[in-house]
Design a protein around this motif. Structure first.
Motif, PDB file in Angstrom:
ATOM      1  N   UNK A 243      -8.756 -10.427  -1.604  1.00  0.00           N
ATOM      2  CA  UNK A 243      -8.162 -11.176  -0.501  1.00  0.00           C
ATOM      3  C   UNK A 243      -6.668 -11.362  -0.716  1.00  0.00           C
ATOM      4  N   UNK A 244      -5.913 -11.205   0.359  1.00  0.00           N
ATOM      5  CA  UNK A 244      -4.473 -11.451   0.320  1.00  0.00           C
ATOM      6  C   UNK A 244      -4.083 -12.293   1.529  1.00  0.00           C
ATOM      7  N   UNK A 245      -2.953 -12.991   1.417  1.00  0.00           N
ATOM      8  CA  UNK A 245      -2.427 -13.809   2.509  1.00  0.00           C
ATOM      9  C   UNK A 245      -0.934 -13.529   2.624  1.00  0.00           C
ATOM     10  N   UNK A 246      -0.435 -13.474   3.864  1.00  0.00           N
ATOM     11  CA  UNK A 246       0.977 -13.173   4.084  1.00  0.00           C
ATOM     12  C   UNK A 246       1.480 -13.924   5.299  1.00  0.00           C
ATOM     13  N   UNK A 247       2.698 -14.467   5.198  1.00  0.00           N
ATOM     14  CA  UNK A 247       3.305 -15.152   6.339  1.00  0.00           C
ATOM     15  C   UNK A 247       3.703 -14.168   7.426  1.00  0.00           C
ATOM     16  N   UNK A 248       3.825 -12.883   7.073  1.00  0.00           N
ATOM     17  CA  UNK A 248       4.271 -11.858   8.016  1.00  0.00           C
ATOM     18  C   UNK A 248       3.186 -10.818   8.204  1.00  0.00           C
ATOM     19  N   UNK A 249       3.204 -10.164   9.356  1.00  0.00           N
ATOM     20  CA  UNK A 249       2.293  -9.050   9.592  1.00  0.00           C
ATOM     21  C   UNK A 249       2.835  -7.744   9.034  1.00  0.00           C
ATOM     22  N   UNK A 250       4.039  -7.784   8.484  1.00  0.00           N
ATOM     23  CA  UNK A 250       4.627  -6.616   7.822  1.00  0.00           C
ATOM     24  C   UNK A 250       4.585  -6.851   6.319  1.00  0.00           C
ATOM     25  N   UNK A 251       3.772  -6.083   5.616  1.00  0.00           N
ATOM     26  CA  UNK A 251       3.615  -6.240   4.169  1.00  0.00           C
ATOM     27  C   UNK A 251       4.444  -5.161   3.491  1.00  0.00           C
ATOM     28  N   UNK A 252       5.633  -5.551   3.033  1.00  0.00           N
ATOM     29  CA  UNK A 252       6.569  -4.555   2.495  1.00  0.00           C
ATOM     30  C   UNK A 252       6.588  -4.492   0.977  1.00  0.00           C
ATOM     31  N   UNK A 253       6.032  -5.488   0.307  1.00  0.00           N
ATOM     32  CA  UNK A 253       6.057  -5.467  -1.165  1.00  0.00           C
ATOM     33  C   UNK A 253       4.686  -5.744  -1.766  1.00  0.00           C
ATOM     34  N   UNK A 254       3.652  -5.559  -0.965  1.00  0.00           N
ATOM     35  CA  UNK A 254       2.298  -5.790  -1.470  1.00  0.00           C
ATOM     36  C   UNK A 254       1.855  -4.672  -2.398  1.00  0.00           C
TER      37      UNK A 254
END
Length: 471
Positions: A243-254
């Protein structure tokens, strides 16, 4: 004495024609000089083409001499409408499974409807960014922004404009319908930590009632202020069931070198693959082969003698150009210290009749399956310049040819010097011919004038004799 205006009138000689023929003899060397000038210009133009093509070959091999020329990768998504993917050069090859349970969203609020053009009250409104947890708000690290409101002038449209100009991290607009006007506000950024709270300082002394600026306040539990139409939410997803969570819908450093764009929630796993882009790498190799073949054709044409037409190329017999042609072809047959591929022919880049390179698709395909070994054939370095990879070897050779003291540059400079000398020689011939013309005209005009005098004297004497005879 005045000069004769029509040369030869007294003597009956065509002085102008005689002088023109004599001057033409003086200018005879110009024929050869002009022919040489044309030859020099043609050779210079050809050397300019060769220099440009050598530079292009150097650029093509420079790309193959570096890791970046071999790091092209491509990424695919089994559901690009839901999850898009882009990758940077050099990103590691990988394969993942991903699902999206929730997209990141921005907080949105709306006010109650008021008649169009209503002045909303007097005082100020303060906007803070932070995070809601139930009815509790934790302000973020940013500085709250306070906006002054004028009762006599500030309608919802003007308040929206002030909000948009304030840099408070939210955007505002006015919605009009049959009920009147509503103020709509939305966080500029998605994610739980980019929610907002609005407090007001209403000059009527009541900050949470149903009148004045209180109608634009927003806090959980305030029934008289703005209502929340959308909570601020993080994107929730799983990558390989983690599971991951992100404030943005663009995951640039995941994931390293990869950017994931979340656009839809998914109903099943999405397969994402990152692999070497062999098509792009093949294109880089082909660009090198094409650049070499273009240069090889130019060199062959420039140095060829055509038996059918009995014409020689502009650089036929030129030792510099012939030497360059032989050196390039020899380099294509040379070896590097890399293994298991040490020759271009090992990977299907084969030197054919006439010095042309051709790519054997079967051999090249096999080499692309062993990409590290193919890369080493072009990128290997070492102390022996003759044994380094072909990318470095040809790049260095090409740069040396067109450097300020390189072979091609020196040949170009020599041709330019020859053209300059030829121009001066033509000027000297023309100057000498002009002086000769002037001298000859003066001499023949003087002779013509003397003949004229003698003719006049002869006519006078004849006249006198005739008169004496009559007497």
């Amino acid at each position: 004495m005045a000069s004769i205006s029509s040369p030869g009138i007294a003597s009956g000689l065509d002085i102008q024609s005689i002088v023109s023929q004599l001057v033409a003899l003086e200018k005879a060397p110009l024929t050869q000089l002009k022919s040489q000038a044309t030859s020099f210009q043609t050779r210079l133009s050809t050397m300019g083409t060769i220099k440009s093509q050598v530079a292009a070959l150097g650029d093509a091999t420079a790309k193959l001499s570096k890791n970046t020329g071999w790091d092209a990768v491509k990424a695919t998504s089994s559901n690009p409408l839901a999850i898009g993917v882009t990758v940077k050069a050099g990103a590691p090859a990988t394969s993942i499974t991903m699902e999206v349970q929730n997209l990141a969203k921005a907080q949105s609020t709306s006010s109650a409807a008021v008649p169009a053009g209503t002045a909303m009250g007097t005082g100020s409104m303060t906007i803070e960014l932070g995070q809601w947890s139930g009815s509790s708000f934790a302000a973020g690290s940013g500085t709250p922004v306070t906006i002054d409101i004028d009762a006599g002038d500030d309608t919802l449209a003007k308040i929206a404009a002030k909000i948009n100009e304030s840099g408070a991290g939210v955007s505002a607009t006015v919605l009009k319908d049959a009920s009147g006007e509503r103020l709509l506000m939305r966080s500029k950024e998605t994610g739980e930590e980019n929610a907002f709270r609005i407090t007001v300082a209403d000059d009527d002394g009541q900050d949470t009632d149903a009148g004045g600026l209180s109608r634009l306040a927003f806090s959980v539990g305030n029934a008289n202020g703005m209502s929340r139409s959308q909570n601020a939410e993080n994107a929730l997803a799983t990558i390989n069931n983690v599971s991951i969570s992100s404030a943005s819908n663009t995951l640039s450093d995941t994931l390293p070198g990869m950017t994931l764009q979340l656009s839809q929630e998914t109903t099943g796993p999405v397969e994402i693959d990152v692999s070497n882009d062999t098509a792009a790498i093949s294109a880089n190799v082909k660009a090198f082969v094409d650049a070499y073949n273009t240069l090889n054709t130019t060199l062959a044409t420039a140095t060829r003698y055509d038996e059918a037409t009995k014409t020689a190329g502009p650089l036929q017999g030129d030792s510099t150009t012939v030497g360059l042609q032989n050196a390039l072809r020899g380099m294509m047959r040379s070896v590097s210290s890399s293994t298991p591929y040490s020759r271009l022919s090992d990977v299907g880049i084969e030197l054919k009749s006439g010095g042309k390179l051709e790519i054997d698709a079967t051999k090249m395909g096999a080499a692309l399956d062993n990409l590290d070994d193919l890369k080493a054939l072009f990128t290997t370095t070492g102390s022996d310049p003759t044994a380094v990879g072909f990318g470095w070897k040809i790049k260095t050779f090409a740069e040396g040819l067109i450097d300020s003291d390189g072979t091609v540059t020196n040949k170009t400079d020599a041709l330019q010097a020859s053209i300059k000398r030829n121009t001066l020689d033509q000027e000297r011939v023309n100057d000498k011919a002009a002086r000769s013309e002037k001298r000859l005209l003066a001499q023949y005009n003087a002779m013509d004038a003397s003949v004229g005098k003698l003719n006049s004297l002869s006519a006078f004497v004849s006249q006198q004799i005739s008169m004496w005879n009559k007497g």
